[in-house]
Design a protein around this motif. Structure first.
Motif, PDB file in Angstrom:
ATOM      1  N   ASN A  99     -39.524  29.353 -17.666  1.00 54.86           N
ATOM      2  CA  ASN A  99     -39.167  30.599 -17.007  1.00 54.86           C
ATOM      3  C   ASN A  99     -39.574  31.796 -17.861  1.00 54.86           C
ATOM      4  O   ASN A  99     -39.815  31.677 -19.059  1.00 54.86           O
ATOM      5  CB  ASN A  99     -37.654  30.657 -16.767  1.00 54.86           C
ATOM      6  CG  ASN A  99     -37.191  29.641 -15.745  1.00 54.86           C
ATOM      7  OD1 ASN A  99     -37.798  29.484 -14.696  1.00 54.86           O
ATOM      8  ND2 ASN A  99     -36.120  28.931 -16.071  1.00 54.86           N
ATOM      9  N   GLN A 103     -45.344  29.865 -14.805  1.00 52.28           N
ATOM     10  CA  GLN A 103     -44.143  29.074 -14.558  1.00 52.28           C
ATOM     11  C   GLN A 103     -44.512  27.694 -14.030  1.00 52.28           C
ATOM     12  O   GLN A 103     -43.988  26.677 -14.468  1.00 52.28           O
ATOM     13  CB  GLN A 103     -43.229  29.804 -13.576  1.00 52.28           C
ATOM     14  CG  GLN A 103     -41.875  29.133 -13.413  1.00 52.28           C
ATOM     15  CD  GLN A 103     -40.988  29.884 -12.440  1.00 52.28           C
ATOM     16  OE1 GLN A 103     -41.457  30.319 -11.392  1.00 52.28           O
ATOM     17  NE2 GLN A 103     -39.726  30.029 -12.768  1.00 52.28           N
ATOM     18  N   ALA A 151     -38.426  24.365 -13.587  1.00 57.53           N
ATOM     19  CA  ALA A 151     -39.078  25.658 -13.480  1.00 57.53           C
ATOM     20  C   ALA A 151     -39.564  25.926 -12.070  1.00 57.53           C
ATOM     21  O   ALA A 151     -39.475  27.034 -11.572  1.00 57.53           O
ATOM     22  CB  ALA A 151     -40.249  25.741 -14.462  1.00 57.53           C
ATOM     23  N   ALA A 169     -36.713  27.162 -10.009  1.00 58.21           N
ATOM     24  CA  ALA A 169     -36.089  28.424 -10.375  1.00 58.21           C
ATOM     25  C   ALA A 169     -36.780  29.580  -9.675  1.00 58.21           C
ATOM     26  O   ALA A 169     -37.991  29.576  -9.489  1.00 58.21           O
ATOM     27  CB  ALA A 169     -36.155  28.613 -11.887  1.00 58.21           C
ATOM     28  N   ALA A 208     -31.924  32.804 -16.544  1.00 52.69           N
ATOM     29  CA  ALA A 208     -32.882  32.607 -15.448  1.00 52.69           C
ATOM     30  C   ALA A 208     -33.394  33.940 -14.926  1.00 52.69           C
ATOM     31  O   ALA A 208     -34.521  34.034 -14.454  1.00 52.69           O
ATOM     32  CB  ALA A 208     -32.230  31.819 -14.322  1.00 52.69           C
ATOM     33  N   SER A 209     -32.573  34.987 -14.978  1.00 53.83           N
ATOM     34  CA  SER A 209     -32.964  36.301 -14.484  1.00 53.83           C
ATOM     35  C   SER A 209     -32.710  37.343 -15.574  1.00 53.83           C
ATOM     36  O   SER A 209     -31.756  38.120 -15.498  1.00 53.83           O
ATOM     37  CB  SER A 209     -32.180  36.649 -13.221  1.00 53.83           C
ATOM     38  OG  SER A 209     -32.359  35.662 -12.246  1.00 53.83           O
ATOM     39  N   ILE A 233     -38.421  33.306  -9.126  1.00 50.41           N
ATOM     40  CA  ILE A 233     -39.166  34.242  -9.947  1.00 50.41           C
ATOM     41  C   ILE A 233     -38.588  35.634  -9.735  1.00 50.41           C
ATOM     42  O   ILE A 233     -38.443  36.093  -8.607  1.00 50.41           O
ATOM     43  CB  ILE A 233     -40.663  34.232  -9.552  1.00 50.41           C
ATOM     44  CG1 ILE A 233     -41.346  33.000 -10.128  1.00 50.41           C
ATOM     45  CG2 ILE A 233     -41.366  35.484 -10.033  1.00 50.41           C
ATOM     46  CD1 ILE A 233     -41.623  33.083 -11.608  1.00 50.41           C
ATOM     47  N   ARG A 257     -43.219  34.754 -21.908  1.00 50.69           N
ATOM     48  CA  ARG A 257     -43.068  33.309 -21.703  1.00 50.69           C
ATOM     49  C   ARG A 257     -43.750  32.585 -22.850  1.00 50.69           C
ATOM     50  O   ARG A 257     -44.915  32.865 -23.167  1.00 50.69           O
ATOM     51  CB  ARG A 257     -43.677  32.866 -20.374  1.00 50.69           C
ATOM     52  CG  ARG A 257     -43.560  31.353 -20.135  1.00 50.69           C
ATOM     53  CD  ARG A 257     -44.272  30.925 -18.875  1.00 50.69           C
ATOM     54  NE  ARG A 257     -43.592  31.347 -17.670  1.00 50.69           N
ATOM     55  CZ  ARG A 257     -44.050  32.239 -16.800  1.00 50.69           C
ATOM     56  NH1 ARG A 257     -45.222  32.818 -17.025  1.00 50.69           N
ATOM     57  NH2 ARG A 257     -43.381  32.565 -15.721  1.00 50.69           N
TER      58      ARG A 257
END
Length: 464
Positions: A96, A90, A74, A77, A277-278, A79, A287
């Motif tokens: 994520n 996160q 995380a 990754a 992820a996005s 944001i 979340r």
């Protein structure tokens, strides 16, 4: 000679116990108390420390319920969020952000249970239910009937109930669930042989996942106690749940699958879609934060500290049990000193006597230090909710007490959404309107014996 040998053995026991306390306790006052007790009471001290002083909760949880840590993934990754405080969750939880295309808040069982039963009735693939309490009352029977009907249509049914919750809150639905032929299991069942008597390590999460497309989570159990409008229900409990759609459902399904595998050894088929992820967000950025005394320990507490510290205008907190550790009290105080509108809303009287008494011991001091506290009269308010400024919300199963934040398996749902925040703000306002503010200038009115009882209960607050 025998006296000398006994003295040496007792001295070694005392020294060993004192050394263990000195090197393992994280609180200096606790360490000093145990070290002194072990050295001054060579037999009673080490025995008491062996029984009550060694914290086996985390080691037991990690042995029985280990998961792979995800923080490194995380943190690496990127944001993708318009909300600045999204990084806090996160970093704190290792998760994520996830897409949430629909959010519907449901108050009390009067709204929630018909919606849940309707979705179970329409299910075509799977229904997974996890709850702390499943009572065999008018609501429990409706759920069993709907689950049986769904199973007869070929729907995969899984029901997971906490072992202590099932035992402690009759009437129990265990026999009815099994007699109905439903795939049912206890999370860490209480039994004498083989011994499994964990009062801690309880699964307090509430999850319903239907067809991997719809999920419910919040504070409700499966119990008629949540029917606030039913005059036949004595001492009802108000609560809050959310019905969710979108990629967040996959995260909740994975959480259920992990709990189910831990309880039964059966790995569920991984046919849900992984969270991107996005992701794209229609309703909210969301979340799921899992918390428990295993590798997930302190995740929810850390996230709370972070978001409390990020508040600029408003921090409103609602919880049925309020026994915060000093770090959370410090974060609330710091927010108030920054000029943030800090309000805490709790029931006028909790439904668990020890928790209520322990809270009474600390509330006057917190109010005297500037905490703005509102007490809600009956019906008992069991909702857990937090809103910060006008864009952040958090709901879930966890109370603000050591049991939820340190000893139980819990979950929290972060929602980054102006609309969700506004709905919850209206919910808070409706409860503020019927509550009364605790005046810090009001004199202490509790009799001495009541204050003594409350102080004694407060001694056990780490386990309440």
């Amino acid at each position: 000679m025998l006296n000398f040998i006994v003295s040496v053995v007792l001295a070694l026991l005392s020294l060993s116990a004192a050394t263990h306390a000195l090197t393992t306790k994280s609180d200096s006052r606790s360490a000093l108390a145990w070290v002194s007790f072990c050295l001054l009471m060579p037999l009673a001290g080490p025995l008491a420390y062996l029984l009550f002083g060694i914290n086996r909760t985390r080691s037991t949880a990690q042995r029985l319920y280990a998961v792979q840590p995800t923080n490194a993934e995380a943190e690496a990754a990127p944001i993708h969020s318009e909300f600045a405080r999204a990084m806090i969750g996160q970093r704190g939880s290792g998760k994520n952000l996830t897409g949430c295309t629909s959010v519907r808040f449901l108050e009390n069982g009067d709204e929630l249970f018909p919606a849940m039963l309707a979705d179970i009735h329409a299910a075509t693939d799977s229904v997974y239910l996890c709850t702390y309490i499943f009572q065999h009352d008018q609501i429990g029977r409706q759920f069993i009937s709907s689950l049986v009907a769904a199973q007869s249509r070929g729907v995969d049914i899984k029901v997971l109930v906490d072992g202590l919750g099932a035992l402690a809150y009759p009437p129990r639905a265990d026999k009815a669930l099994r007699d109905a032929g439903l795939h049912f299991a206890h999370f860490d069942p209480i039994r004498l042989f083989p011994p499994s008597l964990h009062i801690n390590l309880r699964n307090h999460r509430k999850m319903l996942i239907v067809d991997q497309k719809i999920a419910y989570t919040g504070g409700h159990n499966i119990s008629a106690k949540h029917l606030v409008k039913d005059p036949a229900v004595k001492s009802p409990a108000r609560d809050l749940h959310a019905r969710l759609e979108g990629a967040i459902v996959s995260d909740i399904a994975r959480a259920f699958a992990a709990d189910w595998e831990r309880s039964t050894g059966e790995a569920l088929e991984n046919h849900w879609v992984a969270s991107p992820a996005s992701p794209s967000f229609d309703k909210a950025e969301a979340r799921l934060i899992l918390d428990g005394p295993n590798e997930d320990i302190d995740k929810l507490n850390d996230v709370l500290l972070g978001v409390f510290s990020s508040a600029k205008e408003r921090l409103w907190l609602m919880t049925p049990y309020f026994l915060p550790d000093k770090d959370l009290v410090g974060a609330l105080t710091a927010a108030r000193l920054r000029g943030v509108d800090v309000r805490v809303l709790i029931p006028e009287r909790a439904n668990i006597h020890l928790a209520h008494w322990a809270a009474q011991h600390t509330l006057n001091r917190l109010v005297a230090d500037g905490l703005c506290l509102y007490l809600v009269p009956a019906p008992f308010i069991h909702s857990k909710a937090l809103i910060i400024d006008n864009d952040y919300s958090l709901i879930g199963s966890a109370n603000i007490d050591p049991r939820s934040l340190r000893l139980n398996f819990e979950l929290g749902l972060e929602l980054f959404s102006f609309e969700c925040n506004a709905w919850l703000a209206h919910y808070f306002h409706s409860l503020f309107a019927e509550s009364h503010w605790v005046d810090p200038r009001a004199p202490e009115t509790r009799p001495y014996l009541v204050r003594l009882r409350d102080a004694l209960a407060w001694l056990f607050s780490p386990y309440l």
